[in-house]
Motif scaffolding. Sequence first.
Motif, PDB file in Angstrom:
ATOM      1  N   GLU A 248       0.877  -1.068   0.289  1.00  0.00           N
ATOM      2  CA  GLU A 248       0.467   0.026  -0.034  1.00  0.00           C
ATOM      3  C   GLU A 248       0.941   1.264  -0.166  1.00  0.00           C
ATOM      4  O   GLU A 248       1.252   1.739   0.757  1.00  0.00           O
ATOM      5  CB  GLU A 248      -0.831   0.119   1.238  1.00  0.00           C
ATOM      6  N   PHE A 249       1.303   2.285  -0.995  1.00  0.00           N
ATOM      7  CA  PHE A 249       2.912   2.301  -0.890  1.00  0.00           C
ATOM      8  C   PHE A 249       2.056   4.390  -1.211  1.00  0.00           C
ATOM      9  O   PHE A 249       2.986   4.929  -0.716  1.00  0.00           O
ATOM     10  CB  PHE A 249       3.765   2.774  -2.141  1.00  0.00           C
ATOM     11  N   ASP A 250       1.084   4.275  -1.370  1.00  0.00           N
ATOM     12  CA  ASP A 250       0.768   5.908  -1.714  1.00  0.00           C
ATOM     13  C   ASP A 250       0.221   5.430   0.024  1.00  0.00           C
ATOM     14  O   ASP A 250       0.236   6.950   0.631  1.00  0.00           O
ATOM     15  CB  ASP A 250      -1.238   5.830  -2.674  1.00  0.00           C
ATOM     16  N   GLU A 251      -0.070   4.487   0.933  1.00  0.00           N
ATOM     17  CA  GLU A 251      -0.898   4.961   2.107  1.00  0.00           C
ATOM     18  C   GLU A 251       0.460   5.117   2.683  1.00  0.00           C
ATOM     19  O   GLU A 251       0.440   6.063   4.229  1.00  0.00           O
ATOM     20  CB  GLU A 251      -2.298   4.336   2.309  1.00  0.00           C
ATOM     21  N   ALA A 252       1.629   4.582   2.513  1.00  0.00           N
ATOM     22  CA  ALA A 252       2.457   4.755   3.467  1.00  0.00           C
ATOM     23  C   ALA A 252       3.624   5.739   2.804  1.00  0.00           C
ATOM     24  O   ALA A 252       3.920   6.045   4.254  1.00  0.00           O
ATOM     25  CB  ALA A 252       3.224   2.937   2.890  1.00  0.00           C
ATOM     26  N   LEU A 253       2.794   6.537   1.186  1.00  0.00           N
ATOM     27  CA  LEU A 253       3.682   7.545   1.721  1.00  0.00           C
ATOM     28  C   LEU A 253       3.127   8.455   2.086  1.00  0.00           C
ATOM     29  O   LEU A 253       4.055   9.706   2.728  1.00  0.00           O
ATOM     30  CB  LEU A 253       3.977   7.828  -0.039  1.00  0.00           C
TER      31      LEU A 253
ATOM     32  N   SER B 245       1.980   8.950   4.925  1.00  0.00           N
ATOM     33  CA  SER B 245       1.982   8.600   6.259  1.00  0.00           C
ATOM     34  C   SER B 245       4.006   9.220   6.702  1.00  0.00           C
ATOM     35  O   SER B 245       4.252   9.985   7.367  1.00  0.00           O
ATOM     36  CB  SER B 245       1.842   7.248   7.038  1.00  0.00           C
ATOM     37  N   ALA B 246       4.217   9.179   5.931  1.00  0.00           N
ATOM     38  CA  ALA B 246       6.140   9.049   5.766  1.00  0.00           C
ATOM     39  C   ALA B 246       6.171  10.508   5.704  1.00  0.00           C
ATOM     40  O   ALA B 246       6.971  11.134   6.341  1.00  0.00           O
ATOM     41  CB  ALA B 246       6.572   8.506   4.923  1.00  0.00           C
ATOM     42  N   GLU B 247       5.194  11.346   4.910  1.00  0.00           N
ATOM     43  CA  GLU B 247       5.117  12.556   5.140  1.00  0.00           C
ATOM     44  C   GLU B 247       5.295  13.070   6.043  1.00  0.00           C
ATOM     45  O   GLU B 247       6.236  14.320   6.442  1.00  0.00           O
ATOM     46  CB  GLU B 247       4.642  12.889   3.691  1.00  0.00           C
ATOM     47  N   LEU B 248       4.313  12.600   6.693  1.00  0.00           N
ATOM     48  CA  LEU B 248       4.543  12.866   8.575  1.00  0.00           C
ATOM     49  C   LEU B 248       5.794  13.272   9.362  1.00  0.00           C
ATOM     50  O   LEU B 248       5.584  13.405  10.000  1.00  0.00           O
ATOM     51  CB  LEU B 248       3.159  12.758   8.429  1.00  0.00           C
ATOM     52  N   VAL B 249       6.568  12.050   8.684  1.00  0.00           N
ATOM     53  CA  VAL B 249       7.375  11.951   9.566  1.00  0.00           C
ATOM     54  C   VAL B 249       8.294  13.048   9.790  1.00  0.00           C
ATOM     55  O   VAL B 249       9.039  13.436   9.287  1.00  0.00           O
ATOM     56  CB  VAL B 249       8.018  10.751   9.580  1.00  0.00           C
ATOM     57  N   ARG B 250       8.488  14.012  11.357  1.00  0.00           N
ATOM     58  CA  ARG B 250       9.155  14.875  11.418  1.00  0.00           C
ATOM     59  C   ARG B 250      11.133  14.533  11.762  1.00  0.00           C
ATOM     60  O   ARG B 250      11.444  14.926  10.589  1.00  0.00           O
ATOM     61  CB  ARG B 250       9.076  15.932  12.717  1.00  0.00           C
ATOM     62  N   GLY B 251      11.427  13.624  11.925  1.00  0.00           N
ATOM     63  CA  GLY B 251      13.109  13.849  12.400  1.00  0.00           C
ATOM     64  C   GLY B 251      13.248  13.366  11.552  1.00  0.00           C
ATOM     65  O   GLY B 251      13.068  11.911  11.134  1.00  0.00           O
ATOM     66  N   ASN B 252      14.329  13.745  10.868  1.00  0.00           N
ATOM     67  CA  ASN B 252      15.609  12.400   9.820  1.00  0.00           C
ATOM     68  C   ASN B 252      15.669  11.905   9.981  1.00  0.00           C
ATOM     69  O   ASN B 252      16.082  10.877   9.632  1.00  0.00           O
ATOM     70  CB  ASN B 252      16.727  13.848   9.777  1.00  0.00           C
ATOM     71  N   TYR B 253      16.354  11.342  11.520  1.00  0.00           N
ATOM     72  CA  TYR B 253      16.275   9.823  11.689  1.00  0.00           C
ATOM     73  C   TYR B 253      15.299   9.049  11.465  1.00  0.00           C
ATOM     74  O   TYR B 253      15.699   8.633  10.508  1.00  0.00           O
ATOM     75  CB  TYR B 253      16.958   9.622  13.300  1.00  0.00           C
ATOM     76  N   LEU B 254      14.436   9.506  11.957  1.00  0.00           N
ATOM     77  CA  LEU B 254      13.052   8.265  12.193  1.00  0.00           C
ATOM     78  C   LEU B 254      12.540   8.278  10.556  1.00  0.00           C
ATOM     79  O   LEU B 254      12.180   6.843  10.292  1.00  0.00           O
ATOM     80  CB  LEU B 254      12.016   8.730  13.092  1.00  0.00           C
TER      81      LEU B 254
END
Length: 433
Positions: free
Chosen positions: A345-350, A352-361
């Motif tokens: 489910e790459f569209d959904e994954a992307l 959610s990933a866009e919302l991750v802020r810290g560079n490591y995470l």
Amino acid sequence: MPPDIYSEALRLAAGIRDRHIRAVTYAKIGYYMYRAKKPEYKTAFKYALNAAASIENPVLLIRALLEIGTYLSKVDGKASQKVFQQAYESIVTFPEPLKDELLVELVTKLLALDMPDDALFYATDIEDSVKRNDLLLKILRVYLRRGNMRKAKLMIGQIDGEPWHSIAAVEVIKEHLKREEFGSALSVLSELKSEYWLGEAMKEVAVHLKRSNVPKGTYEKFVDIALGMSSETGVDVLRSLLIGLGNQGELDFVMEILERVHPDERLPVLEGIVKTSIDKEDVLSALLGYLKGEEFERVAGLVMDQLLSTGPHPRYLHLVKTIGDRTREDAVRVKVVTYLSKLGEFDEALRSAELVRGNYLRSLAFGSIAVSKLKSGDIDGAIDAALEVKDPKWGSWLLSEILTKILELQAGGEVSEDIEERAELQRNLWEKH
């Protein structure tokens, strides 16, 4: 053989030289004569006992009596009891450990003949606690099978030592629960001293309460029992009961009770429900619906850990998307992204990933997407995902990792799902230097 085969069998048995075999053979003949309605069967058993009396080896004598008693039990119960008593009186004259060994044989024989009262009478003389309690537990199970709850309950007190005492109590509780005798089950709970077995009993209680569709007041009685115990034990017992009820979907009741306990005790119960209900998407979804704030984040993170450890399955897609929509924790979002990527489910994954802020995470989130795209054969998509990490250090690191994996794949290797592990190593390296 002549027409009277039984008389001829008796005559031929008399010629058997081994006294032990001769005694047992007479008993067998007596049994079959009884089945054939031959009144002379009594003579055959008399011959058997006489032959046994002539056995010089005392151990063989006892074993002959046990065999004779076995065949006689199918013909004359009272007479067989006298034979078993005779064997017992000889057994108790032996030294240990032979005495216990023969008593175990006697009790085992009586259990096989479905004579639990006699078996119990002799089992109490066994000095080895392990052998004694093993047999007492077997006797208790015979009473349970027969539905004799009074004797089964009395036997709990005769079984000493753990885990036999607790196993006995739990088995009696389970039988009471099957019969919907909840008051009796409650009374036996006090017999349990082991926290582990208290927990096991409460799990059984939870299952049967749900199946029996009992009123809420019955649940309350078991909660009161737990709360009435010593603080440490009571908490453990209550926890097991609530986890069991939660697993059965009784979340309204569980959350209501959790309002009455110390805040520190809430999370272990919630975690226990997750761990025991990981195959129940409906229970997990409902449970998360009751939670908010830090409690939601902790439980949602555990749900994702459990789901990731069991492998992706489409039936959890709605649950995972809901967690992704509700969470405010980047660490939880990374787990959501990883799961969605594994499902393709790459569209959904992307999203959610866009919302991750810290560079490591963020590198972990887009790294998991890149690895899943590689595994699906989408090399361009994997590179694009890696390039989404704009931080100079972490972006460069992730691109390097993905390019390396592409080359490994081209060389006939496999795509390793080790992004998180390798990112941790890189972070530690940067922190040291």
